[in-house]
Design an enzyme around this catalytic site. Sequence first.
Site, short mmCIF file in Angstrom:
data_model
loop_
_atom_site.label_atom_id
_atom_site.label_comp_id
_atom_site.label_asym_id
_atom_site.label_seq_id
_atom_site.Cartn_x
_atom_site.Cartn_y
_atom_site.Cartn_z
N ASN A 298 -42.57 15.18 15.23
CA ASN A 298 -41.71 14.43 14.31
C ASN A 298 -40.96 15.40 13.43
OD1 ASN A 298 -40.94 11.75 13.09
ND2 ASN A 298 -41.56 12.90 11.26
N TYR B 90 -38.08 15.32 3.99
CA TYR B 90 -38.90 14.97 2.83
C TYR B 90 -38.77 16.10 1.82
CZ TYR B 90 -41.22 12.82 6.93
OH TYR B 90 -41.50 12.19 8.12
N ARG B 91 -38.42 15.77 0.59
CA ARG B 91 -38.24 16.83 -0.40
C ARG B 91 -39.54 17.60 -0.64
NH1 ARG B 91 -38.26 12.38 -4.55
NH2 ARG B 91 -40.29 12.58 -5.56
N TRP C 124 -43.76 13.29 1.43
CA TRP C 124 -43.52 12.30 2.49
C TRP C 124 -44.12 10.99 2.01
CZ3 TRP C 124 -45.81 16.05 6.57
CH2 TRP C 124 -47.17 16.23 6.36
N GLU D 264 -36.97 13.61 17.25
CA GLU D 264 -35.65 13.77 16.60
C GLU D 264 -34.84 14.89 17.23
OE1 GLU D 264 -38.38 13.08 14.89
OE2 GLU D 264 -37.86 11.37 13.61
N ASP E 265 -33.96 10.76 -8.65
CA ASP E 265 -33.91 10.35 -7.25
C ASP E 265 -32.59 9.67 -6.87
OD1 ASP E 265 -35.13 10.04 -4.69
OD2 ASP E 265 -37.07 9.91 -5.71
#
Length: 477
Positions: free
Chosen positions: A165, A169-170, A183, A226, A275
């Site tokens: 995967n 994700y920061r 995540w 991906e 955010d």
Amino acid sequence: MRDLREWIERLREAGELVEVAARVDPRLEITEITDRVSKGGGPALLFTDVAGSELPVLINQFGSERRIAMALGTDRLDALGERIESVLDLQPPQGLVAKVRALGRLRELASFVPKMVRDGPCQEVWLDEPDLDRLPVLTCWPGDGGPYVTLPLVISRDPRTGVRNCGMYRIQKLDGRTAMMHWQIHKDGAAHLRDSEGRVPVAVAIGTDPATTYSATAPLPPHLDEMIFAGFLRGRSVEMVRCRTVDLEVPSTAEVVLEGYVDAADLRPEGPFGDHTGFYTPMDDYPTFHLTGMSMRRDAVYATTIVGKPPMEDFFLGKATERLFLPLIRMTVPDLVDMNLPLEGVFHNCAIVSVRKRYPGHAKKLMNAVWGLGLLSLTRCVVVVDDDVDVHDVSEVAFQAFSNVDVGRDMLVTQGPVDALDHAAPYFAYGSKVGFDATRKWPGEGQVRPWPEAIRMSDEVRARVDRRWPDYGIPGP
Ligand SMILES: Cc1cc2nc3c(=O)[nH]c(=O)nc-3n(C[C@H](O)[C@H](O)[C@H](O)COP(=O)(O)O)c2cc1C
């Protein structure tokens, strides 16, 4: 495109990049500059003199309709959606020509499987001591809990199936070797950790070709790699190179690679973070990411983004997902005609969908379908309009909704999972959702009075006035 460098050149040639030579501070200053530029629909920015680091910073690379289309090698996102639809068209082919064509499509798909290579430029510079301080990691907003890597491709493997995967994700930097992995609970990386024995090897690629970067943000089902999707988008397979300290592969042309593991037993407070909702996400416990290796290209460029109140760069990444995934959604929900996730809804707060209504309650069926679909299931408010309403014209949608909704009959309230960033829900990631049926109502839906006809001038008079407009001497249309 082969890599980030080729993309930077393309942006430059297209007049879509401004190079900033003035010294800038990665703490807040880059955010303020980029926020002004992205709110005004401005170019991508390459900061070449960033205080505290040798690496230049690329930001806002996806920040306009034109650039996101260029990034994905198309001039129209819908055209790319149609290409996806044609590849996945699973109708049994009729006749020999159709069969040969279908075979060709399958062969095309197979050619996008990532290709392993022995060496990659991403390992040109191997750091004996991994050190996040080498990177110009931005502190984005004044209330942020620290600096964040904001455009990382986080790669891990499903411990049960071995399927790879890659999600974006920061990552919050704590020190040179430790960071926090944000995540969220609904994401595939988090599932890998839940299904593991407490530790998940992770590799992070920063600064890849734009189609590969976009793919990390795409809501693909967990069994779909991906990197295959990225290969499909860029028209050739992604070359991958083996990491040195973890059993994972990364895109070989990435500018920076971080290797390590995420540890479920080592939870620490992550955040706050300004955010994409336009609000600070408060501190919460997330697992720690421990670095075991780090490499870079020679003269590496650091790719990043900022999020905040829209519109910002991530809005265009989200738009690409909306257009590319619409044909896929239509495969399971064929009665959904079009969809708009308006920027004011920051992805999860609002979806406007249109329906070609065929039976009583059809609009309500569509709401329930949206609430059952992947990450769209987290949508807090679904507005359904008839298919003759343009879902992208938010003013028209509001007119239809304000006019056509009798809340006692046309509003559906339900409960279920909501986005991890939803601050209005009383509980974390669980709350209420609402659907508004803004379509014309039928007798079978409880409309006992005739539904009024919308006002429209006759075609004959419109044509006559068009023809005679100059005679009236009124400037304008
Ligand atoms: C700029 C940007 C930053 C993101 N940051 C996060 C994040 O910190 N945590 C998260 O769970 N999702 C984040 N997302 C959304 C995920 O990348 C997206 O939901 C993706 O589909 C997740 O991949 P997965 O389905 O493989 O888990 C971000 C998206 C973008 C465009």
